[in-house]
Design a protein around this motif. Sequence first.
Motif, PDB file in Angstrom:
ATOM      1  N   LYS A   2       2.706  11.109  19.139  1.00 35.71           N
ATOM      2  CA  LYS A   2       1.320  10.701  18.939  1.00 35.71           C
ATOM      3  C   LYS A   2       1.274   9.619  17.853  1.00 35.71           C
ATOM      4  O   LYS A   2       2.087   9.616  16.924  1.00 35.71           O
ATOM      5  CB  LYS A   2       0.461  11.883  18.500  1.00 35.71           C
ATOM      6  N   LEU A   3       0.296   8.724  17.966  1.00 36.31           N
ATOM      7  CA  LEU A   3       0.197   7.631  17.007  1.00 36.31           C
ATOM      8  C   LEU A   3       0.057   8.145  15.579  1.00 36.31           C
ATOM      9  O   LEU A   3       0.626   7.564  14.652  1.00 36.31           O
ATOM     10  CB  LEU A   3      -0.980   6.715  17.371  1.00 36.31           C
ATOM     11  N   TYR A   4      -0.655   9.255  15.378  1.00 33.31           N
ATOM     12  CA  TYR A   4      -0.835   9.766  14.018  1.00 33.31           C
ATOM     13  C   TYR A   4       0.485  10.233  13.388  1.00 33.31           C
ATOM     14  O   TYR A   4       0.550  10.438  12.181  1.00 33.31           O
ATOM     15  CB  TYR A   4      -1.896  10.867  13.960  1.00 33.31           C
ATOM     16  N   GLN A   5       1.546  10.351  14.170  1.00 35.49           N
ATOM     17  CA  GLN A   5       2.854  10.741  13.644  1.00 35.49           C
ATOM     18  C   GLN A   5       3.717   9.535  13.269  1.00 35.49           C
ATOM     19  O   GLN A   5       4.778   9.712  12.685  1.00 35.49           O
ATOM     20  CB  GLN A   5       3.606  11.575  14.689  1.00 35.49           C
ATOM     21  N   VAL A   6       3.273   8.348  13.611  1.00 41.59           N
ATOM     22  CA  VAL A   6       4.052   7.120  13.383  1.00 41.59           C
ATOM     23  C   VAL A   6       3.817   6.622  11.959  1.00 41.59           C
ATOM     24  O   VAL A   6       2.680   6.605  11.486  1.00 41.59           O
ATOM     25  CB  VAL A   6       3.625   6.037  14.410  1.00 41.59           C
ATOM     26  N   PRO A   7       4.869   6.199  11.267  1.00 38.01           N
ATOM     27  CA  PRO A   7       4.679   5.627   9.931  1.00 38.01           C
ATOM     28  C   PRO A   7       3.863   4.333   9.996  1.00 38.01           C
ATOM     29  O   PRO A   7       3.951   3.583  10.978  1.00 38.01           O
ATOM     30  CB  PRO A   7       6.105   5.328   9.452  1.00 38.01           C
ATOM     31  N   ASN A   8       3.076   4.077   8.971  1.00 45.29           N
ATOM     32  CA  ASN A   8       2.329   2.825   8.872  1.00 45.29           C
ATOM     33  C   ASN A   8       3.285   1.638   8.912  1.00 45.29           C
ATOM     34  O   ASN A   8       4.452   1.749   8.556  1.00 45.29           O
ATOM     35  CB  ASN A   8       1.528   2.770   7.573  1.00 45.29           C
ATOM     36  N   LYS A   9       2.758   0.489   9.335  1.00 42.18           N
ATOM     37  CA  LYS A   9       3.511  -0.770   9.382  1.00 42.18           C
ATOM     38  C   LYS A   9       4.698  -0.690  10.339  1.00 42.18           C
ATOM     39  O   LYS A   9       5.812  -1.042  10.002  1.00 42.18           O
ATOM     40  CB  LYS A   9       3.991  -1.183   7.989  1.00 42.18           C
ATOM     41  N   THR A  10       4.445  -0.212  11.559  1.00 43.21           N
ATOM     42  CA  THR A  10       5.488  -0.008  12.567  1.00 43.21           C
ATOM     43  C   THR A  10       5.067  -0.628  13.888  1.00 43.21           C
ATOM     44  O   THR A  10       3.909  -0.516  14.289  1.00 43.21           O
ATOM     45  CB  THR A  10       5.717   1.515  12.777  1.00 43.21           C
ATOM     46  N   TRP A  11       5.996  -1.264  14.578  1.00 44.96           N
ATOM     47  CA  TRP A  11       5.735  -1.758  15.933  1.00 44.96           C
ATOM     48  C   TRP A  11       5.806  -0.588  16.905  1.00 44.96           C
ATOM     49  O   TRP A  11       6.708   0.249  16.820  1.00 44.96           O
ATOM     50  CB  TRP A  11       6.762  -2.818  16.340  1.00 44.96           C
ATOM     51  N   ILE A  12       4.844  -0.541  17.825  1.00 44.08           N
ATOM     52  CA  ILE A  12       4.766   0.539  18.808  1.00 44.08           C
ATOM     53  C   ILE A  12       4.500  -0.029  20.196  1.00 44.08           C
ATOM     54  O   ILE A  12       4.103  -1.186  20.348  1.00 44.08           O
ATOM     55  CB  ILE A  12       3.664   1.549  18.449  1.00 44.08           C
ATOM     56  N   ARG A  13       4.674   0.827  21.187  1.00 44.12           N
ATOM     57  CA  ARG A  13       4.347   0.502  22.581  1.00 44.12           C
ATOM     58  C   ARG A  13       3.607   1.703  23.156  1.00 44.12           C
ATOM     59  O   ARG A  13       4.001   2.849  22.922  1.00 44.12           O
ATOM     60  CB  ARG A  13       5.621   0.245  23.372  1.00 44.12           C
TER      61      ARG A  13
END
Length: 74
Positions: A2-13
């Motif tokens: 989930k997006l809320y688990q991703v660290p800030n300042k990260t590229w995602i898809r």
Amino acid sequence: MKLYQVPNKTWIRIKNDDDAMAPPGARLVKAREEVFFDHLDGMYSFCKDKEGNVVHIPGWQEVEIIDLPYSVLP
């Protein structure tokens, strides 16, 4: 993840084959589009696409982390 688990300042898809949800009036992020996740701001995030446009993805969106340098942003 989930997006809320991703660290800030990260590229995602966006992981699924459906377009991401967005708040009213905001641009929809296409399925499999790569965006730079800056931070969460309530239910939605503050992100930028590769052209530098601001996009808002919900915190519960399924995404995957990708390895792109920060300098890709215009």
